[in-house]
Design a protein around this motif. Structure first.
Motif, PDB file in Angstrom:
ATOM      1  N   ALA A   1      71.969  22.024   5.759  1.00  0.00           N
ATOM      2  CA  ALA A   1      70.969  22.779   6.507  1.00  0.00           C
ATOM      3  C   ALA A   1      69.588  22.549   5.928  1.00  0.00           C
ATOM      4  N   HIS A   2      68.603  22.816   6.748  1.00  0.00           N
ATOM      5  CA  HIS A   2      67.193  22.850   6.352  1.00  0.00           C
ATOM      6  C   HIS A   2      66.815  24.327   6.384  1.00  0.00           C
ATOM      7  N   LEU A   3      66.567  24.921   5.214  1.00  0.00           N
ATOM      8  CA  LEU A   3      66.228  26.339   5.126  1.00  0.00           C
ATOM      9  C   LEU A   3      64.731  26.533   5.002  1.00  0.00           C
ATOM     10  N   MET A   4      64.236  27.558   5.683  1.00  0.00           N
ATOM     11  CA  MET A   4      62.839  27.999   5.560  1.00  0.00           C
ATOM     12  C   MET A   4      62.880  29.493   5.257  1.00  0.00           C
ATOM     13  N   ILE A   5      62.334  29.881   4.125  1.00  0.00           N
ATOM     14  CA  ILE A   5      62.309  31.277   3.715  1.00  0.00           C
ATOM     15  C   ILE A   5      60.852  31.697   3.595  1.00  0.00           C
ATOM     16  N   ASP A   6      60.461  32.686   4.384  1.00  0.00           N
ATOM     17  CA  ASP A   6      59.091  33.215   4.369  1.00  0.00           C
ATOM     18  C   ASP A   6      59.153  34.688   3.994  1.00  0.00           C
ATOM     19  N   TYR A   7      58.220  35.129   3.133  1.00  0.00           N
ATOM     20  CA  TYR A   7      58.154  36.560   2.857  1.00  0.00           C
ATOM     21  C   TYR A   7      56.738  36.987   2.515  1.00  0.00           C
ATOM     22  N   VAL A   8      56.479  38.279   2.758  1.00  0.00           N
ATOM     23  CA  VAL A   8      55.216  38.906   2.398  1.00  0.00           C
ATOM     24  C   VAL A   8      55.529  39.812   1.211  1.00  0.00           C
ATOM     25  N   PRO A   9      55.041  39.469   0.015  1.00  0.00           N
ATOM     26  CA  PRO A   9      55.420  40.242  -1.170  1.00  0.00           C
ATOM     27  C   PRO A   9      54.753  41.612  -1.248  1.00  0.00           C
ATOM     28  N   ARG A  10      55.411  42.484  -1.974  1.00  0.00           N
ATOM     29  CA  ARG A  10      54.813  43.770  -2.368  1.00  0.00           C
ATOM     30  C   ARG A  10      54.537  43.697  -3.865  1.00  0.00           C
ATOM     31  N   LYS A  11      55.500  44.099  -4.686  1.00  0.00           N
ATOM     32  CA  LYS A  11      55.313  44.143  -6.145  1.00  0.00           C
ATOM     33  C   LYS A  11      55.921  42.939  -6.864  1.00  0.00           C
ATOM     34  N   TRP A  12      56.746  42.160  -6.170  1.00  0.00           N
ATOM     35  CA  TRP A  12      57.491  41.098  -6.847  1.00  0.00           C
ATOM     36  C   TRP A  12      57.419  39.777  -6.091  1.00  0.00           C
ATOM     37  N   LEU A  13      57.542  38.692  -6.869  1.00  0.00           N
ATOM     38  CA  LEU A  13      57.690  37.332  -6.353  1.00  0.00           C
ATOM     39  C   LEU A  13      59.011  36.792  -6.883  1.00  0.00           C
ATOM     40  N   VAL A  14      59.693  35.993  -6.078  1.00  0.00           N
ATOM     41  CA  VAL A  14      60.919  35.380  -6.586  1.00  0.00           C
ATOM     42  C   VAL A  14      60.524  34.235  -7.520  1.00  0.00           C
ATOM     43  N   GLU A  15      61.224  34.132  -8.630  1.00  0.00           N
ATOM     44  CA  GLU A  15      60.966  33.044  -9.583  1.00  0.00           C
ATOM     45  C   GLU A  15      61.662  31.797  -9.027  1.00  0.00           C
ATOM     46  N   SER A  16      60.911  30.718  -8.880  1.00  0.00           N
ATOM     47  CA  SER A  16      61.388  29.564  -8.103  1.00  0.00           C
ATOM     48  C   SER A  16      62.556  28.817  -8.741  1.00  0.00           C
ATOM     49  N   LYS A  17      62.632  28.730 -10.061  1.00  0.00           N
ATOM     50  CA  LYS A  17      63.772  28.033 -10.667  1.00  0.00           C
ATOM     51  C   LYS A  17      65.059  28.805 -10.386  1.00  0.00           C
ATOM     52  N   SER A  18      64.998  30.121 -10.493  1.00  0.00           N
ATOM     53  CA  SER A  18      66.203  30.914 -10.221  1.00  0.00           C
ATOM     54  C   SER A  18      66.605  30.783  -8.749  1.00  0.00           C
ATOM     55  N   LEU A  19      65.623  30.684  -7.857  1.00  0.00           N
ATOM     56  CA  LEU A  19      65.931  30.483  -6.445  1.00  0.00           C
ATOM     57  C   LEU A  19      66.602  29.125  -6.236  1.00  0.00           C
ATOM     58  N   LYS A  20      66.090  28.101  -6.890  1.00  0.00           N
ATOM     59  CA  LYS A  20      66.680  26.759  -6.785  1.00  0.00           C
ATOM     60  C   LYS A  20      68.131  26.776  -7.260  1.00  0.00           C
ATOM     61  N   LEU A  21      68.396  27.439  -8.376  1.00  0.00           N
ATOM     62  CA  LEU A  21      69.758  27.516  -8.898  1.00  0.00           C
ATOM     63  C   LEU A  21      70.658  28.338  -7.971  1.00  0.00           C
ATOM     64  N   PHE A  22      70.132  29.425  -7.423  1.00  0.00           N
ATOM     65  CA  PHE A  22      70.892  30.250  -6.485  1.00  0.00           C
ATOM     66  C   PHE A  22      71.272  29.429  -5.254  1.00  0.00           C
ATOM     67  N   LEU A  23      70.302  28.740  -4.663  1.00  0.00           N
ATOM     68  CA  LEU A  23      70.606  27.932  -3.484  1.00  0.00           C
ATOM     69  C   LEU A  23      71.580  26.815  -3.822  1.00  0.00           C
ATOM     70  N   GLY A  24      71.425  26.200  -4.989  1.00  0.00           N
ATOM     71  CA  GLY A  24      72.339  25.137  -5.413  1.00  0.00           C
ATOM     72  C   GLY A  24      73.763  25.626  -5.618  1.00  0.00           C
ATOM     73  N   SER A  25      73.923  26.908  -5.932  1.00  0.00           N
ATOM     74  CA  SER A  25      75.260  27.456  -6.187  1.00  0.00           C
ATOM     75  C   SER A  25      76.130  27.481  -4.926  1.00  0.00           C
ATOM     76  N   PHE A  26      75.536  27.283  -3.769  1.00  0.00           N
ATOM     77  CA  PHE A  26      76.295  27.254  -2.524  1.00  0.00           C
ATOM     78  C   PHE A  26      77.008  25.922  -2.323  1.00  0.00           C
ATOM     79  N   ARG A  27      76.725  24.916  -3.149  1.00  0.00           N
ATOM     80  CA  ARG A  27      77.332  23.593  -2.971  1.00  0.00           C
ATOM     81  C   ARG A  27      78.856  23.635  -2.992  1.00  0.00           C
ATOM     82  N   ASN A  28      79.410  24.563  -3.751  1.00  0.00           N
ATOM     83  CA  ASN A  28      80.867  24.687  -3.840  1.00  0.00           C
ATOM     84  C   ASN A  28      81.357  25.987  -3.224  1.00  0.00           C
ATOM     85  N   HIS A  29      80.542  26.603  -2.400  1.00  0.00           N
ATOM     86  CA  HIS A  29      80.865  27.896  -1.794  1.00  0.00           C
ATOM     87  C   HIS A  29      81.293  27.685  -0.348  1.00  0.00           C
TER      88      HIS A  29
END
Length: 154
Positions: free
Chosen positions: A61-89
């Motif tokens: 898939a080609h994913l596009m994630i858009d958000y308008v932050p309040r108090k927090w931003l997602v840390e991009s390395k952790s997001l990359k690892l989270f998305l990568g964890s679906f490879r065997n899911h």
């Protein structure tokens, strides 16, 4: 210019193996240093992969994630690892897409978040999944995701 507090992060700047499952993956966040400023953050993952829960064959898939932050931003390395964890899911397209959106929304409590998951065809049918926390907020520029519909050899 404000410095972002990264003292609570456990993955950034360290070697971290790819998590074996989305449940094992640790999503992390950093404080939003421009709190009160309304803008869109976009992450694009054009090579997202998961597995069909029945056949074990890869789905892309080609994913596009858009958000308008309040108090927090997602840390991009952790997001990359989270998305990568679906490879065997193994999960259906809809489940993967909504799971990703909900997990990020639960972590950040953003003003608004949407995910567009543009899945490549399996069995000749592309399945696109769109999920959002609510209607688009007014008074903020939210660009189109710009992923064309699948045309095949059309």
């Amino acid at each position: 210019m404000a410095n972002t507090d990264v003292s609570g992060l456990t993955q950034l700047g360290s070697h971290v193996d790819l998590p074996t499952s989305p449940e094992e993956a640790k999503l992390e966040r950093v404080p939003h240093t421009h709190e009160g400023e309304r803008y869109v953050v976009r992450f694009t993952s054009p090579e997202f992969t998961s597995l069909c829960p029945l056949t074990g064959q890869p789905d892309f898939a080609h994913l596009m994630i858009d958000y308008v932050p309040r108090k927090w931003l997602v840390e991009s390395k952790s997001l990359k690892l989270f998305l990568g964890s679906f490879r065997n899911h193994g999960a259906f397209h809809e489940d993967c897409s909504v799971m990703i959106g909900k997990r990020i929304a639960d972590l950040l409590d953003p003003e608004w978040l949407r995910i567009g998951a543009y899945w490549y065809p399996r069995g000749g049918i592309p399945i696109d999944v769109f999920w959002a926390t609510g209607p688009e907020p007014e008074g903020i520029w939210i660009p189109e995701q710009g992923v064309p519909p699948y045309r095949g050899r059309g």
